[in-house]
Design a protein around this motif. Structure first.
Motif, mmCIF file in Angstrom:
data_model
loop_
_atom_site.group_PDB
_atom_site.id
_atom_site.type_symbol
_atom_site.label_atom_id
_atom_site.label_comp_id
_atom_site.label_asym_id
_atom_site.label_seq_id
_atom_site.Cartn_x
_atom_site.Cartn_y
_atom_site.Cartn_z
ATOM 1 N N ASN A 6 0.780 -1.354 0.136
ATOM 2 C CA ASN A 6 0.053 -0.011 0.018
ATOM 3 C C ASN A 6 0.864 1.220 -0.019
ATOM 4 O O ASN A 6 0.480 2.371 0.470
ATOM 5 N N ALA A 100 -3.125 -1.465 7.625
ATOM 6 C CA ALA A 100 -3.440 -2.693 6.492
ATOM 7 C C ALA A 100 -2.143 -3.226 6.119
ATOM 8 O O ALA A 100 -1.928 -4.526 6.121
ATOM 9 N N ILE A 105 -2.719 -6.730 4.587
ATOM 10 C CA ILE A 105 -3.959 -6.223 3.862
ATOM 11 C C ILE A 105 -3.665 -5.397 2.570
ATOM 12 O O ILE A 105 -3.171 -4.276 2.760
ATOM 13 N N THR A 106 -4.078 -5.777 1.158
ATOM 14 C CA THR A 106 -3.650 -4.951 0.256
ATOM 15 C C THR A 106 -5.145 -4.091 0.128
ATOM 16 O O THR A 106 -6.090 -4.722 0.067
ATOM 17 N N ILE A 107 -4.851 -2.786 -0.210
ATOM 18 C CA ILE A 107 -6.122 -1.914 -0.392
ATOM 19 C C ILE A 107 -6.186 -1.807 -1.644
ATOM 20 O O ILE A 107 -5.150 -1.132 -2.250
ATOM 21 N N HIS A 108 -7.234 -1.779 -2.361
ATOM 22 C CA HIS A 108 -7.402 -1.449 -3.706
ATOM 23 C C HIS A 108 -7.977 0.092 -3.886
ATOM 24 O O HIS A 108 -7.381 0.568 -4.899
ATOM 25 N N ILE A 143 -13.803 0.606 1.723
ATOM 26 C CA ILE A 143 -12.712 -0.059 1.578
ATOM 27 C C ILE A 143 -12.665 -1.105 0.664
ATOM 28 O O ILE A 143 -13.773 -2.083 0.931
ATOM 29 N N HIS A 144 -11.869 -1.165 -0.416
ATOM 30 C CA HIS A 144 -12.092 -2.344 -1.489
ATOM 31 C C HIS A 144 -10.653 -3.006 -1.229
ATOM 32 O O HIS A 144 -9.506 -2.571 -1.528
ATOM 33 N N THR A 145 -10.898 -4.532 -0.963
ATOM 34 C CA THR A 145 -9.749 -5.159 -0.569
ATOM 35 C C THR A 145 -10.280 -6.675 -0.797
ATOM 36 O O THR A 145 -11.496 -6.870 -0.731
ATOM 37 N N ASP A 146 -9.232 -7.496 -0.874
ATOM 38 C CA ASP A 146 -9.711 -8.693 -1.186
ATOM 39 C C ASP A 146 -9.255 -9.639 0.206
ATOM 40 O O ASP A 146 -9.806 -10.477 0.139
ATOM 41 N N VAL A 152 -10.697 -7.417 7.862
ATOM 42 C CA VAL A 152 -10.894 -5.974 7.445
ATOM 43 C C VAL A 152 -11.726 -5.202 8.705
ATOM 44 O O VAL A 152 -11.387 -4.161 9.238
#
Length: 184
Positions: A6, A100, A105-108, A143-146, A152
């Motif tokens: 990120n 994150a 956690i990867t945040i898109h 938040i957009h994340t996988d 989250v």
């Protein structure tokens, strides 16, 4: 594998955290802003320095503020309330991105929208029983994340628990006003 997630250099962050844990003299940060009125309802704040972990750091930013035309301003910049909310959102954004990254956690994408309503009778001095400030401010984090939902939700708990500006919004801060009158 990259040390960045990120956009955050995770090993550098971990080193910074470790230095704070180990050395009491590095635990404090001090920020300073000087604001000058320009005309009408416009002012410009200047950020020129900050103190972090025992060292002074120079930098230079200007932040303009003005009221909209309907509030007798020139509408040349965000008003103080918008800047206040922007400061909250920026602080929360940092908290989400940094935490994150530490949590893997990867945040898109991340968006924070803040909203608050003032009763202008307090601000205008029309009723001493009316708070000139906010009684309530709400914010939505998108938040957009996988990452899994539970992870989250944990990120949300950590980011909101450790946000400096959310704490500033949520609790009274002891203010120490001083007036210096320049005559002549």
């Amino acid at each position: 594998m990259s040390n960045f997630l990120n956009g955050i250099n995770v090993p550098a962050l971990q080193g910074f955290v470790q230095s704070i844990k180990q050395d009491e003299s590095k635990r404090h940060a001090r920020f300073n802003v000087k604001t000058k009125w320009q005309h009408q309802t416009r002012s410009v704040a200047t950020v020129s320095r900050y103190h972090l972990s025992g060292q002074d750091h120079l930098r230079y930013f200007q932040i303009a503020a003005d009221e909209p035309l309907e509030l007798l301003g020139g509408n040349t910049a965000p008003n103080p309330q918008e800047l206040l909310m922007a400061a909250l959102n920026a602080c929360l954004s940092v908290g989400y991105a940094v935490n994150a990254s530490v949590m893997g956690i990867t945040i898109h994408s991340l968006e924070i929208e803040t909203d608050g309503e003032l009763d202008l009778r307090g601000f205008l001095g029309l009723d001493d029983n009316v708070n000139p400030g906010y009684d309530e401010v709400s914010f939505v984090v998108r938040i957009h994340t996988d990452a899994p939902t539970e992870k989250v939700e944990e990120l949300h708990r950590v980011a909101t628990k450790t946000s400096v500006n959310l704490a500033n919004f949520s609790r009274a801060i002891r203010m120490v006003p001083k007036l210096e009158v320049i005559s002549g």
